[in-house]
Design a protein around this motif. Structure first.
Motif, PDB file in Angstrom:
ATOM      1  N   ILE A 321       0.854  -1.201  -0.103  1.00  0.00           N
ATOM      2  CA  ILE A 321       0.017   0.083  -0.144  1.00  0.00           C
ATOM      3  C   ILE A 321       0.908   1.113  -0.009  1.00  0.00           C
ATOM      4  O   ILE A 321       0.538   2.340  -0.862  1.00  0.00           O
ATOM      5  CB  ILE A 321      -1.064   0.149   1.155  1.00  0.00           C
ATOM      6  N   ILE A 322       2.007   1.243   0.813  1.00  0.00           N
ATOM      7  CA  ILE A 322       2.729   2.442   0.819  1.00  0.00           C
ATOM      8  C   ILE A 322       3.614   2.536  -0.343  1.00  0.00           C
ATOM      9  O   ILE A 322       3.771   3.615  -1.082  1.00  0.00           O
ATOM     10  CB  ILE A 322       3.761   2.507   2.006  1.00  0.00           C
ATOM     11  N   VAL A 323       4.125   1.390  -1.007  1.00  0.00           N
ATOM     12  CA  VAL A 323       4.816   1.522  -2.395  1.00  0.00           C
ATOM     13  C   VAL A 323       3.963   2.078  -3.293  1.00  0.00           C
ATOM     14  O   VAL A 323       4.555   2.812  -4.093  1.00  0.00           O
ATOM     15  CB  VAL A 323       5.514   0.050  -2.736  1.00  0.00           C
ATOM     16  N   GLN A 324       2.770   1.683  -3.538  1.00  0.00           N
ATOM     17  CA  GLN A 324       1.881   2.220  -4.320  1.00  0.00           C
ATOM     18  C   GLN A 324       1.471   3.824  -4.234  1.00  0.00           C
ATOM     19  O   GLN A 324       1.341   4.631  -5.104  1.00  0.00           O
ATOM     20  CB  GLN A 324       0.520   1.396  -4.581  1.00  0.00           C
ATOM     21  N   ASN A 328       2.316   6.898  -6.724  1.00  0.00           N
ATOM     22  CA  ASN A 328       1.391   7.946  -7.291  1.00  0.00           C
ATOM     23  C   ASN A 328       1.211   9.136  -6.472  1.00  0.00           C
ATOM     24  O   ASN A 328       0.551   9.913  -6.839  1.00  0.00           O
ATOM     25  CB  ASN A 328      -0.322   7.167  -6.978  1.00  0.00           C
ATOM     26  N   SER A 330       0.651  10.035  -3.813  1.00  0.00           N
ATOM     27  CA  SER A 330      -0.683  10.110  -3.009  1.00  0.00           C
ATOM     28  C   SER A 330      -0.471   9.964  -1.474  1.00  0.00           C
ATOM     29  O   SER A 330      -1.550   9.977  -0.703  1.00  0.00           O
ATOM     30  CB  SER A 330      -1.818   9.295  -3.523  1.00  0.00           C
ATOM     31  N   LEU A 331       0.628  10.053  -0.974  1.00  0.00           N
ATOM     32  CA  LEU A 331       0.952   9.872   0.619  1.00  0.00           C
ATOM     33  C   LEU A 331       0.863  11.450   1.182  1.00  0.00           C
ATOM     34  O   LEU A 331       1.588  12.157   0.795  1.00  0.00           O
ATOM     35  CB  LEU A 331       2.190   9.202   0.925  1.00  0.00           C
ATOM     36  N   ARG A 332      -0.145  11.478   1.849  1.00  0.00           N
ATOM     37  CA  ARG A 332      -0.079  12.755   2.565  1.00  0.00           C
ATOM     38  C   ARG A 332      -0.228  12.706   3.978  1.00  0.00           C
ATOM     39  O   ARG A 332      -0.484  11.561   4.650  1.00  0.00           O
ATOM     40  CB  ARG A 332      -1.552  13.551   2.292  1.00  0.00           C
ATOM     41  N   ARG A 338       0.525   8.092  10.224  1.00  0.00           N
ATOM     42  CA  ARG A 338       0.380   7.035   9.504  1.00  0.00           C
ATOM     43  C   ARG A 338       0.391   5.766  10.206  1.00  0.00           C
ATOM     44  O   ARG A 338       0.007   4.773  10.185  1.00  0.00           O
ATOM     45  CB  ARG A 338       1.362   7.050   8.111  1.00  0.00           C
TER      46      ARG A 338
END
Lengths: 434, 434
Positions: A321-324, A328, A330-332, A338
């Protein structure tokens, strides 16, 4: 092919798309492939060469003289040409470039070869349609007719000033809609996305797909227009990136396919397996260290594969999930938030799984309450820890500029296995007191 | 934003690209996002809407009336419009479509909504530039000026006959280079790749990237031109496909990202974990069944996590190579030959690993020869079996039209764990005779 009916073969391939011919050549005998390549004219074979598997291509090029290769190269766009020449040895590179008749083409290819791998410079092509802001629409159309013959597809027309600096863009459509006597300076669009020649190619891919661009101009530090990257190159970058992530996750050290030799496949697979074996040893030692507990609580040892497997699975889920998210952009939010969320999530999942485990273990397999409790508490702890590691490691790797996809591979699975088993027995020792 | 300085906000966003605004909106408070959307004009907001996260978009659309949504939709290309309307409930879909003023646009969107998900029809846009073969170049240019205003990017001009059947294509470049009084019938290129409207979208992606196409026309069974697919749509398909494979391999049942709710994340993660737990139970039972051996050969039980981990790793490696081969259409030769090669490969790798294992196990950990031999032979057998399963399963899944990437996920890892442990103890029983 055996009867060597040249004209018949020529005719056969005449209407076939070069990508299909390339597929045929990848499959037929090597001698036949060489024979067909020499038979067809260089306009077609140059396209075929760009589509071949790297292995097949290299073997074919080994059988051609520098002059023959130069003939093929002269038909190619600069980016394809540079890619193919880049695969040759340094000496052959020089020979082929010297054998090129078109000096400008040779200089362009040399320039492209000078950029580092995986940068915008290595990806771009020199072919583009460029107009000066001082030109008129009519003059522009005339010049474009000339330039466009060299460029296979016209995406955008780039507008530069006298010093070759990029100032804007025009579409063919705009040009057709404009009146003949208008100046380019009056009709061009001054907002233009461009990337620096040293930009990472995956970053270029992100920019182009975010802004839905079909082509992007490449400039140097002074904003001088050097080349352009088209979206079909980006499709290749995205594919390679996805393939590499997938391979890292599966524990393959290099790009292999199933038709590679056993030696190549071993090279890609064995290092990870040795790592896993080494990790396995550590878990053997840990279990050995707790061996005394075996006489009192043999059931504990039955659960080790289960605990290890759960740790591995949870860790991979969290990492993926983190790698994707990283891929993208999209990590905020903060790392702390987290990790907190991941802790709550895995506590929740761990509780459900533990209840399932305790009821099944005690009711069906008939273990005593203390052993059940030990396994259940261990399972929750291991799930939380594995998910935290799975979240933390890819973020750290990314910050250190290492591909975070590494964290979904055997390295983390193996570490999670070891840690899981260690925690399990430590908790067991606490509760059961052996 | 809090001070509600409308004109200041408007000005702030004026020169910002819609993809960047979408990113901002995904991050700000929901009320603020709604406020900004209502403030900006529909030309800009329609583009922003297409770029937003699905979750954010749905929440925003919930706060707009059917008429307001219709206004946004009317600014969008048909493919984006259909995607967004498709996310609404059936009743709202009808309301929005009825509120559209442009009847033709509404009919196009309705048509697109009628195609099944993941087909060329669902992916295509109705906007395209179409000319009849009987037109002249001059007439053609005139008409294109009209049509092209609706089409954001002109890739190719499609040539149709009187019955709207696709007969060829033209590039803008060809048209500019041609003389005004020439007939289209004389200058068009009759070889044109097209896909059927019911074709699978991943197949379309393969075709477009194989032939390096930037756009492909979509036709029905009678070769009537229905729409076109552009390469930026394909970039999305490729990304989704890669993401899905990666998620399957990591054991996530649905597309989640780390900002989803804990419930959504649990839904994606827990099913696989329960499966793994169930698998773990089976291995507990197997180990329990061989529990009597514990008093005589306690070391055997120390090696179970190692054997299980090796089985899992080898299986995933083999599957990943096959899955990528299937994705690239590069698998050739018979299944039997492939399995034979895999056997030789894993025998070779297994031997190296077993020698390492035996020497380390006996020299460092001091196990007796028979136990060492048992573990070594088990390791070789387990590696061979896991790699055969890893090769076989994705090929079978693919033949049954199930995504072969499933085979690199927890399902296979868990099965390999169980099988590995079972084989290990069966071999141990044979050699050590307990």
């Amino acid at each position: 092919i055996e009867l060597r009916k040249d004209s018949a073969i020529k005719k056969l391939f005449e209407d076939v798309h070069y990508a299909d011919i390339a597929e045929v050549l990848d499959e037929v005998d090597f001698d036949e492939a060489i024979y067909i390549i020499k038979l067809l004219d260089s306009e077609k074979t140059s396209e075929i060469l760009t589509e071949l598997d790297e292995d097949t291509r290299l073997r074919i090029l080994d059988n051609l003289s520098a002059k023959e290769i130069a003939e093929e190269i002269s038909e190619m766009d600069t980016d394809d040409a540079a890619d193919i020449i880049g695969e040759l040895s340094a000496e052959r590179q020089r020979n082929v470039i010297n054998a090129l008749e078109d000096i400008e083409h040779a200089a362009d290819i040399k320039e492209l070869l000078s950029y580092k791998d995986n940068t915008a410079g290595a990806l771009m092509a020199k072919e583009l349609v460029k107009v000066y802001e001082t030109w008129t629409v009519a003059g522009c159309l005339r010049r474009i007719r000339g330039q466009a013959k060299e460029v296979s597809r016209v995406h955008s027309i780039y507008v530069v000033d006298k010093k070759e600096r990029l100032v804007g863009r025009l579409s063919l459509k705009d040009l057709i809609v404009a009146k003949n006597d208008q100046k380019i300076a009056d009709i061009y669009i001054s907002s233009v996305d461009a990337v620096n020649v040293n930009e990472d190619d995956e970053e270029v891919a992100k920019i182009m797909s975010k802004y839905d661009l079909e082509a992007i101009p490449v400039v140097d530090d002074n904003n001088v227009l050097l080349g352009r990257i088209t979206i079909d190159d980006i499709v290749d970058v995205l594919k390679e990136e996805a393939d590499r992530d997938y391979q890292l996750a599966a524990g393959l050290t290099q790009d292999v396919d199933s038709d590679d030799s056993i030696l190549d496949l071993t090279k890609a697979r064995l290092p990870w397996l040795i790592l896993a074996l080494f990790g396995g040893f550590i878990s053997v030692s840990i279990l050995g260290g707790f061996g005394d507990a075996m006489s009192k609580f043999p059931e504990l040892f039955f659960f080790t594969p289960l605990i290890a497997a759960m740790a591995g699975n949870v860790g991979v889920q969290s990492s993926a999930i983190i790698v994707q998210g990283l891929a993208n952009d999209s990590l905020r939010g903060s790392l702390f938030k987290r990790l907190l969320k991941e802790t709550i999530l895995s506590l929740f999942n761990g509780l459900i799984l533990s209840v399932l485990l305790m009821s099944a273990g005690m009711l069906i397999l008939g273990f005593n309450f203390n052993v059940g409790l030990t396994v259940a508490i261990s399972l929750i702890s291991v799930i939380i820890l594995a998910s935290l590691i799975g979240t933390f490691v890819p973020i750290i790797l990314d910050k250190k500029n290492i591909d975070p996809a590494l964290a979904t591979g055997p390295f983390i699975t193996t570490s999670n296995d070891i840690l899981g088993i260690l925690i399990y027995f430590l908790i067991a020792k606490l509760i059961l007191g052996f």
